[in-house]
Design an enzyme around this catalytic site. Structure first.
Site, mmCIF file in Angstrom:
data_model
loop_
_atom_site.group_PDB
_atom_site.id
_atom_site.type_symbol
_atom_site.label_atom_id
_atom_site.label_comp_id
_atom_site.label_asym_id
_atom_site.label_seq_id
_atom_site.Cartn_x
_atom_site.Cartn_y
_atom_site.Cartn_z
ATOM 1 N N VAL A 139 7.759 8.104 -5.920
ATOM 2 C CA VAL A 139 8.085 6.751 -6.353
ATOM 3 C C VAL A 139 6.951 5.789 -6.002
ATOM 4 O O VAL A 139 6.602 4.907 -6.798
ATOM 5 C CB VAL A 139 9.414 6.283 -5.715
ATOM 6 N N GLU A 140 6.377 5.952 -4.818
ATOM 7 C CA GLU A 140 5.355 5.015 -4.364
ATOM 8 C C GLU A 140 4.056 5.118 -5.155
ATOM 9 O O GLU A 140 3.518 4.095 -5.597
ATOM 10 C CB GLU A 140 5.067 5.232 -2.868
ATOM 11 N N THR A 141 3.516 6.316 -5.323
ATOM 12 C CA THR A 141 2.162 6.419 -5.896
ATOM 13 C C THR A 141 1.980 7.579 -6.876
ATOM 14 O O THR A 141 0.845 7.928 -7.216
ATOM 15 C CB THR A 141 1.112 6.587 -4.776
#
Length: 355
Positions: A139-141
């Site tokens: 989700v983050e990167t």
């Protein structure tokens, strides 16, 4: 983020160099603003902050002033911090679609397979399931594909000294970013590297897991045993640091994050169940007494529960019962939509792994 050198090794290097703290290269010290740019060296409030940080953290005053002074104001960043206009409808299905797609799931499968041993070790050591860690990094990167391209010093300085005053929590958020800038400076002073180099998100988050500077200082760990912390290039350090973060915030091994929930409309007190927001507040018995309908293992849950509402625009909302572990995921990002995306992406990747 920069790789942190062990304290003893850094001290030896500095002694050999005849220095007490690393200073910026001469080129960086003499950097001038190009047309239309503002450097914080011209701002009295920024220089006062630099002097205060140097004194409190026992840092070289010239180094701190030079570092902050060479930070550039990023005009677009304050606007990115403003909340959506009032009346903007939240939509869980749209939000979810931004993070759960075939490309991200495929990248998650490759990440899991390439790091299976490390994920298993972290799960055994910290109690955090591999699919949660995989969900966070995805989700983050997108597993390191998009770690941001803003210079961290620029982003943090902009939000420290030019946070949008139209934000409903402007004073609180500006104080937060000043704390993050201070933490960044403290950490960078121990790297013997150029603090103008690290890049990240427009909020100053860094690496595959997008840790803020204070989270790097508190929770990032050297999990590959090479004597350095590297959240950009070392997937082992990323995995261990995310697991350590969740353990520090109270992750309970073996506890589900959410349970399905329905409602008994005849005795439903939804306003009461929703009042605490995402913070677990109700025992299973109290939850049921408020009109929630639980089944199976949810009825035997020993901890507290929260009613999580996920709005779907003009359509009826979706609901789940969130446990303490769901709340822990929101310590990474204060959003039930974010936490559900992490859970769903992790599940989807696991399912794809098993096909």
């Amino acid at each position: 983020m920069r790789r942190l050198l062990p304290t003893a090794l850094l001290s030896s290097i500095l002694v050999l160099l005849g220095a007490t703290l690393p200073l910026l290269p001469a080129a960086a010290q003499t950097q001038k603003a190009v047309r239309g740019e503002t450097l914080y060296a011209t701002r009295e409030d920024a220089m006062r902050f630099a002097d205060d940080v140097a004194e409190r953290r026992n840092l070289d005053r010239t180094w701190v002033r030079t570092t902050i002074g060479n930070a550039r104001l990023l005009p677009n960043v304050p606007r990115l911090m403003l909340p959506a206009p009032r009346g903007t409808a939240k939509n869980w299905r749209v939000y979810r679609s931004r993070f759960i797609d075939a490309a991200r799931i495929g990248a998650g499968v490759r990440f899991w397979r390439a790091n299976a041993d490390t994920l298993a070790r972290a799960e055994a050591e910290f109690g955090v399931p591999a699919e949660i860690i995989v969900g966070i990094v995805g989700v983050e990167t997108i597993y390191g594909r998009n770690m941001g391209n803003f210079r961290v010093i620029d982003a943090l300085a902009t939000l420290s000294f030019d946070f949008p005053q139209g934000h409903p929590r402007a004073a609180e958020r500006q104080a937060f970013f000043r704390g993050e800038l201070e933490s960044f400076l403290s950490t960078e002073s121990r790297t013997a590297e150029n603090p103008m180099v690290p890049v990240g998100s427009y909020a100053g988050a860094m690496g595959m897991p997008q840790f803020m500077p204070s989270s790097i200082a508190k929770y990032a760990i050297d999990y590959d045993g090479d004597g350095r912390i590297d959240l950009v290039n070392s997937t082992a350090d990323v995995i261990g640091s995310v697991a350590n973060y969740f353990k520090a915030f109270g992750w309970t091994p073996g506890m589900p994050s959410v349970y399905p929930v329905a409602f008994d409309e005849a005795r439903l007190r939804k306003d009461v169940l929703l009042a605490p927001d995402i913070r677990p507040t109700f025992s299973a018995d109290a939850f049921v007494a408020g009109g929630a309908v639980l089944e199976g293992e949810a009825l035997e849950h020993k901890g507290l529960l929260a009613l999580i509402e996920l709005q779907n625009g003009a359509d009826p909302p979706s609901y789940v019962a969130g446990t303490q572990n769901f709340y822990v995921i929101t310590r990474y990002n204060w959003s039930s939509y974010y936490a559900m995306s992490v859970l769903d992406l992790g599940r989807e990747v696991r399912a794809a792994m098993e096909q």
